[in-house]
Scaffold this motif. Structure first.
Motif, PDB file in Angstrom:
ATOM      1  N   UNK A  68     -76.312 -14.002 112.977  1.00  0.00           N
ATOM      2  CA  UNK A  68     -76.667 -13.787 114.383  1.00  0.00           C
ATOM      3  C   UNK A  68     -77.258 -12.418 114.678  1.00  0.00           C
ATOM      4  N   UNK A  69     -76.917 -11.420 113.849  1.00  0.00           N
ATOM      5  CA  UNK A  69     -77.315 -10.053 114.159  1.00  0.00           C
ATOM      6  C   UNK A  69     -76.523  -9.448 115.305  1.00  0.00           C
ATOM      7  N   UNK A  70     -75.452 -10.128 115.731  1.00  0.00           N
ATOM      8  CA  UNK A  70     -74.642  -9.645 116.850  1.00  0.00           C
ATOM      9  C   UNK A  70     -73.447  -8.827 116.364  1.00  0.00           C
ATOM     10  N   UNK A  71     -72.942  -7.943 117.215  1.00  0.00           N
ATOM     11  CA  UNK A  71     -71.675  -7.279 116.887  1.00  0.00           C
ATOM     12  C   UNK A  71     -70.559  -8.319 116.777  1.00  0.00           C
ATOM     13  N   UNK A  72     -69.706  -8.162 115.767  1.00  0.00           N
ATOM     14  CA  UNK A  72     -68.614  -9.111 115.535  1.00  0.00           C
ATOM     15  C   UNK A  72     -67.280  -8.380 115.606  1.00  0.00           C
ATOM     16  N   UNK A  73     -66.370  -8.929 116.401  1.00  0.00           N
ATOM     17  CA  UNK A  73     -65.004  -8.421 116.469  1.00  0.00           C
ATOM     18  C   UNK A  73     -64.111  -9.304 115.621  1.00  0.00           C
ATOM     19  N   UNK A  74     -63.332  -8.714 114.731  1.00  0.00           N
ATOM     20  CA  UNK A  74     -62.452  -9.479 113.855  1.00  0.00           C
ATOM     21  C   UNK A  74     -61.067  -9.643 114.446  1.00  0.00           C
ATOM     22  N   UNK A  75     -60.630 -10.882 114.603  1.00  0.00           N
ATOM     23  CA  UNK A  75     -59.284 -11.202 115.091  1.00  0.00           C
ATOM     24  C   UNK A  75     -58.349 -11.190 113.888  1.00  0.00           C
ATOM     25  N   UNK A  76     -57.895 -10.003 113.501  1.00  0.00           N
ATOM     26  CA  UNK A  76     -57.273  -9.796 112.190  1.00  0.00           C
ATOM     27  C   UNK A  76     -55.746  -9.808 112.213  1.00  0.00           C
ATOM     28  N   UNK A  77     -55.180 -10.688 113.047  1.00  0.00           N
ATOM     29  CA  UNK A  77     -53.730 -10.900 113.068  1.00  0.00           C
ATOM     30  C   UNK A  77     -52.974  -9.557 113.102  1.00  0.00           C
ATOM     31  N   UNK A  78     -52.025  -9.372 112.175  1.00  0.00           N
ATOM     32  CA  UNK A  78     -51.210  -8.152 112.197  1.00  0.00           C
ATOM     33  C   UNK A  78     -51.796  -7.043 111.332  1.00  0.00           C
ATOM     34  N   UNK A  79     -53.071  -7.193 110.950  1.00  0.00           N
ATOM     35  CA  UNK A  79     -53.688  -6.210 110.075  1.00  0.00           C
ATOM     36  C   UNK A  79     -53.541  -6.551 108.608  1.00  0.00           C
ATOM     37  N   UNK A  80     -52.998  -7.750 108.326  1.00  0.00           N
ATOM     38  CA  UNK A  80     -52.869  -8.247 106.951  1.00  0.00           C
ATOM     39  C   UNK A  80     -52.085  -7.282 106.056  1.00  0.00           C
ATOM     40  N   UNK A  81     -50.870  -7.008 106.455  1.00  0.00           N
ATOM     41  CA  UNK A  81     -50.043  -6.175 105.596  1.00  0.00           C
ATOM     42  C   UNK A  81     -48.716  -5.849 106.220  1.00  0.00           C
ATOM     43  N   UNK A  82     -47.730  -5.591 105.384  1.00  0.00           N
ATOM     44  CA  UNK A  82     -46.396  -5.286 105.884  1.00  0.00           C
ATOM     45  C   UNK A  82     -46.247  -3.843 106.335  1.00  0.00           C
ATOM     46  N   UNK A  83     -47.071  -2.955 105.794  1.00  0.00           N
ATOM     47  CA  UNK A  83     -46.906  -1.536 106.102  1.00  0.00           C
ATOM     48  C   UNK A  83     -48.068  -1.010 106.928  1.00  0.00           C
ATOM     49  N   UNK A  84     -47.836   0.155 107.529  1.00  0.00           N
ATOM     50  CA  UNK A  84     -48.902   0.825 108.274  1.00  0.00           C
ATOM     51  C   UNK A  84     -50.056   1.194 107.347  1.00  0.00           C
ATOM     52  N   UNK A  85     -49.735   1.509 106.100  1.00  0.00           N
ATOM     53  CA  UNK A  85     -50.770   1.811 105.111  1.00  0.00           C
ATOM     54  C   UNK A  85     -51.657   0.594 104.876  1.00  0.00           C
ATOM     55  N   UNK A  86     -51.063  -0.583 104.817  1.00  0.00           N
ATOM     56  CA  UNK A  86     -51.831  -1.816 104.642  1.00  0.00           C
ATOM     57  C   UNK A  86     -52.770  -2.043 105.822  1.00  0.00           C
ATOM     58  N   UNK A  87     -52.283  -1.780 107.021  1.00  0.00           N
ATOM     59  CA  UNK A  87     -53.118  -1.933 108.214  1.00  0.00           C
ATOM     60  C   UNK A  87     -54.321  -1.001 108.137  1.00  0.00           C
ATOM     61  N   UNK A  88     -54.094   0.240 107.740  1.00  0.00           N
ATOM     62  CA  UNK A  88     -55.187   1.203 107.615  1.00  0.00           C
ATOM     63  C   UNK A  88     -56.218   0.725 106.593  1.00  0.00           C
TER      64      UNK A  88
END
Length: 264
Positions: A68-88
């Motif tokens: 599309x060439x459009x900006x895309x926002x990712x609906x990424x649940x809890x950040x895919x990880x148990x830790x804050x490091x995983x989210x980062x």
């Protein structure tokens, strides 16, 4: 971020495959989003149980953006990880993949305690913001209402803390009514608020939500479920022997027209 701060904000619908993304682009929408629930369903999996990998979601989001060439926002649940490091790490991967935005929830994936403790949720949001470094729009989301925790005070407390941690947009899906939504908008101002059009508020028009102060409107998986509802009706018609009702819909000429205009 400019789309969120202009008068009226934006409507950002959610696509689930290349063709749906192209339809949204053709209709004139300026940005689109993934839907973790719709994506999981297209893969034959359940949402929110860790059954979709961050790599799969990133590949999906890249496809939508490439076509599309459009900006895309990712609906990424809890950040895919148990830790804050995983989210980062997930945020870094989203930036590297060219996403324009990413949503991080306070969900846990634990059915016995679906919402993370307040301090943990805020720490994870702070980690996401620190990783983003202003390169991607970060949406801080609490699923209190969605998970059967109808506590407006805790919802506002969480969204306010997410905003104070640096989230660019905040979001609480399925507010029970317009008064609750207005209370959220007022409490977190000037941070933009996203609203998910839901069964409880779908009688409202876009202009009414914008008048209430909402800066971004999404539909989550509801376009996908609408499409699946139409498919189920067609399948049932076919099972009943009604070929005419079972075979209506968008023509392949129209589909090929859209695909030919894709940017990949």
């Amino acid at each position: 971020m400019a789309l969120h701060t202009r008068d009226g904000g934006l409507v950002m619908p959610n696509a689930w495959d290349g063709l749906s993304a192209l339809m949204l682009a053709d209709a004139g929408f300026e940005a689109i989003a993934t839907s973790s629930a719709a994506l999981a369903a297209t893969l034959g999996r359940c949402d929110g149980r860790g059954e979709v990998t961050p790599g799969e979601h990133l590949e999906h989001a890249r496809l939508l953006g490439r076509l599309t060439g459009l900006p895309v926002n990712g609906d990424f649940e809890d950040g895919y990880g148990n830790s804050a490091h995983d989210v980062a790490a997930t945020v870094e991967a989203a930036v590297a993949s060219g996403l324009a935005g990413i949503g991080i929830e306070d969900t846990s994936g634990n059915p016995h305690q679906p919402i993370r403790d307040f301090d943990e949720a805020v720490n994870r949001m702070r980690s996401a913001v620190d990783a983003a470094k202003g390169r991607i729009v970060v949406t801080g989301r609490t699923d209190n209402f969605l998970q059967g925790r109808p506590d407006p005070k805790d919802t506002i407390r969480r969204l306010t803390a997410f905003a104070e941690a640096g989230a660019d947009v905040v979001f609480a899906p399925y507010p029970p009514d317009l008064d609750a939504l207005v209370a959220i908008v007022t409490a977190v101002a000037p941070t933009p608020v996203n609203v998910l059009v839901s069964p409880s508020d779908k009688v409202l028009r876009v202009a009414e939500l914008q008048k209430a102060g909402v800066k971004r409107i999404s539909v989550g998986p509801l376009h996908y479920t609408h499409a699946m509802g139409a498919l189920e009706q067609a399948v049932n018609a076919l099972a009943a022997g009604d070929l005419a009702s079972a075979t209506t819909g968008t023509s392949f000429e129209r589909i090929n027209e859209l695909l030919a205009h894709g940017k990949s």
